[in-house]
Write a protein that holds these residues in place. Structure first.
Motif, mmCIF file in Angstrom:
data_model
loop_
_atom_site.group_PDB
_atom_site.id
_atom_site.type_symbol
_atom_site.label_atom_id
_atom_site.label_comp_id
_atom_site.label_asym_id
_atom_site.label_seq_id
_atom_site.Cartn_x
_atom_site.Cartn_y
_atom_site.Cartn_z
ATOM 1 N N THR A 74 0.841 -1.189 0.000
ATOM 2 C CA THR A 74 0.000 0.000 0.000
ATOM 3 C C THR A 74 0.883 1.247 0.000
ATOM 4 O O THR A 74 2.114 1.161 0.025
ATOM 5 C CB THR A 74 -0.912 0.018 1.241
ATOM 6 N N LYS A 75 0.238 2.402 -0.007
ATOM 7 C CA LYS A 75 0.992 3.657 0.037
ATOM 8 C C LYS A 75 1.717 3.825 1.366
ATOM 9 O O LYS A 75 2.648 4.622 1.483
ATOM 10 C CB LYS A 75 0.055 4.837 -0.206
ATOM 11 N N GLU A 76 1.302 3.062 2.388
ATOM 12 C CA GLU A 76 1.957 3.094 3.693
ATOM 13 C C GLU A 76 3.154 2.154 3.752
ATOM 14 O O GLU A 76 3.897 2.139 4.724
ATOM 15 C CB GLU A 76 0.968 2.728 4.788
ATOM 16 N N GLY A 77 3.325 1.333 2.716
ATOM 17 C CA GLY A 77 4.412 0.384 2.693
ATOM 18 C C GLY A 77 3.914 -1.028 2.444
ATOM 19 O O GLY A 77 2.812 -1.242 1.940
ATOM 20 N N VAL A 78 4.738 -1.991 2.813
ATOM 21 C CA VAL A 78 4.406 -3.400 2.625
ATOM 22 C C VAL A 78 4.077 -4.019 3.980
ATOM 23 O O VAL A 78 4.812 -3.819 4.958
ATOM 24 C CB VAL A 78 5.579 -4.162 1.971
ATOM 25 N N PHE A 79 2.979 -4.766 4.016
ATOM 26 C CA PHE A 79 2.548 -5.401 5.256
ATOM 27 C C PHE A 79 2.450 -6.910 5.029
ATOM 28 O O PHE A 79 1.919 -7.356 4.010
ATOM 29 C CB PHE A 79 1.206 -4.840 5.720
ATOM 30 N N VAL A 80 2.971 -7.648 5.988
ATOM 31 C CA VAL A 80 3.004 -9.102 5.900
ATOM 32 C C VAL A 80 2.148 -9.683 7.021
ATOM 33 O O VAL A 80 2.289 -9.297 8.185
ATOM 34 C CB VAL A 80 4.453 -9.629 6.005
ATOM 35 N N PHE A 81 1.267 -10.604 6.658
ATOM 36 C CA PHE A 81 0.366 -11.254 7.606
ATOM 37 C C PHE A 81 0.934 -12.628 7.950
ATOM 38 O O PHE A 81 1.243 -13.421 7.056
ATOM 39 C CB PHE A 81 -1.025 -11.405 6.995
ATOM 40 N N THR A 82 1.082 -12.891 9.230
ATOM 41 C CA THR A 82 1.631 -14.171 9.676
ATOM 42 C C THR A 82 0.662 -14.838 10.644
ATOM 43 O O THR A 82 -0.238 -14.193 11.182
ATOM 44 C CB THR A 82 2.984 -13.975 10.390
ATOM 45 N N GLY A 83 0.862 -16.124 10.867
ATOM 46 C CA GLY A 83 0.010 -16.788 11.842
ATOM 47 C C GLY A 83 0.108 -18.288 11.776
ATOM 48 O O GLY A 83 0.769 -18.868 10.899
ATOM 49 N N LEU A 84 -0.572 -18.923 12.702
ATOM 50 C CA LEU A 84 -0.617 -20.378 12.776
ATOM 51 C C LEU A 84 -1.951 -20.800 13.361
ATOM 52 O O LEU A 84 -2.369 -20.315 14.411
ATOM 53 C CB LEU A 84 0.521 -20.909 13.668
ATOM 54 N N ARG A 85 -2.610 -21.681 12.649
ATOM 55 C CA ARG A 85 -3.833 -22.321 13.150
ATOM 56 C C ARG A 85 -3.586 -23.820 13.105
ATOM 57 O O ARG A 85 -3.582 -24.440 12.037
ATOM 58 C CB ARG A 85 -5.023 -21.935 12.270
ATOM 59 N N HIS A 86 -3.336 -24.396 14.277
ATOM 60 C CA HIS A 86 -3.009 -25.821 14.340
ATOM 61 C C HIS A 86 -3.370 -26.352 15.719
ATOM 62 O O HIS A 86 -2.910 -25.830 16.738
ATOM 63 C CB HIS A 86 -1.522 -26.039 14.067
ATOM 64 N N MET A 87 -4.235 -27.365 15.725
ATOM 65 C CA MET A 87 -4.708 -27.948 16.981
ATOM 66 C C MET A 87 -5.242 -26.839 17.890
ATOM 67 O O MET A 87 -6.160 -26.131 17.516
ATOM 68 C CB MET A 87 -3.579 -28.767 17.627
ATOM 69 N N GLY A 88 -4.661 -26.624 19.060
ATOM 70 C CA GLY A 88 -5.191 -25.602 19.971
ATOM 71 C C GLY A 88 -4.622 -24.219 19.745
ATOM 72 O O GLY A 88 -4.996 -23.275 20.448
#
Length: 323
Positions: A91-105
């Motif tokens: 975006t015009k604000e820069g680059v944004f990276v989405f991270t995460g983990l959905r596994h078991m609990g």
């Protein structure tokens, strides 16, 4: 101390020295505390975005954990994050990276802002933590983005919440803000459609959502007025009763599905044949792929408008299957 005691002490001292040596070998470090063994090189990225004369590469390896790396113009890679990458937006604000983990609990997520250091290398800085793992990350021409967050199960189906991101500000898609992406038609029916939170599994089923009931059965909104909302590009919560929600679901999409509910018409009435080639395998996904292409929402608005006008002139009745 007797000779036996000295022997035992010498043996203990020797063993302690061996263990210390082995521990040091296992924890061998390179310059500035960096491990000698470099992180695995990414050759097959799940996500990639050009930045700073190079590119960001991201992988999602589930419970085995992926990476975010910056690859410069010489092909050299530098690891920025040891996390699963689930999306990138520029975006015009820069680059944004989405991270995460959905596994078991585990259900966690975060957004990182990627910037450039004085030495031309990239760095990733935490912007915010998220209440769950993000998915369906979508960027929009105006620089905003939308994404879903998994929040557990609602009944027998996984439940997702839609979020809207503009600049560095994040809010739920249904928050009462006025700077959502896309154009609004200014037609009252479109605001009523945007208020829908759930659509029934069967067309016309009462009691699931008050806004849906009013739009389907009420006299306040004519079919022609609802048809005009198919051009409304504002983002809203995907109200469809299915697990695979869409993060960039628009008011125009809800209007289109409502038109099909009210008239019994199918996709084949409005979409070109080539767009429907994989409908049996992919379902409504073929519609979303088609309508996102430049100019196609205007084609949809015209097609639905012509259909409704013809229906109105001919005084067609609703199909018997729609009550």
């Amino acid at each position: 101390m007797d000779i036996g005691g000295l022997a035992r002490l010498s043996w203990y001292t020797w063993m302690l020295g061996v263990l210390i040596a082995l521990g040091g070998a296992c924890d061998a470090r390179g310059p500035e505390g960096q491990p000698d063994a470099p992180a695995p090189r990414i050759t097959d990225a799940d996500y990639r975005t050009p930045v700073f004369g190079g590119k960001l590469l991201g992988t999602d390896r589930g419970e085995f954990i992926g990476q975010l790396v910056f690859e410069n113009s010489d092909g050299n890679q530098t690891e920025l994050l040891d996390k699963n990458v689930l999306g990138m937006v520029k975006t015009k604000e820069g680059v944004f990276v989405f991270t995460g983990l959905r596994h078991m609990g585990t259900n966690e997520g975060a957004i990182y802002h990627v910037s450039q250091n004085a030495d031309t290398n990239a760095r990733a800085t935490l912007l915010t933590r998220l209440p769950g793992a993000p998915s369906r990350v979508q960027s929009h021409p105006d620089g905003s983005a939308t994404f879903l967050i998994y929040r557990g199960y609602a009944g027998d189906h996984p439940h997702y919440e839609c979020y809207f991101m503009e600049g560095r500000d994040i809010s739920p898609c249904d928050a009462p803000i006025h700077n959502k992406p896309g154009r609004s038609t200014g037609i009252p029916a479109c605001d009523a459609i945007r208020d829908m939170k759930s659509e029934p599994f069967r067309a016309g089923e009462r009691g699931v959502d008050a806004s849906y009931d009013e739009l389907f059965y009420g006299d306040a909104y004519a079919l022609r007025e609802i048809a005009q909302c198919t051009g409304d590009e504002r983002i809203m919560v995907d109200p469809r009763p299915i697990p695979a929600k869409v993060s960039d679901f628009a008011v125009g999409d809800a209007a289109f599905f409502l038109i099909m509910d009210k008239t019994g018409a199918g996709f084949e009435w409005f979409l070109p044949a080539d767009a429907l080639a994989e409908r049996d395998e992919r379902g409504a996904s073929v519609y979303f792929d088609w309508v996102r292409k430049p100019g196609n929402r205007a084609l949809l608005e015209r097609s639905v408008g012509d259909f409704v006008e013809a229906r109105t002139r001919a005084s067609f009745e609703k199909p018997d299957t729609v009550n």
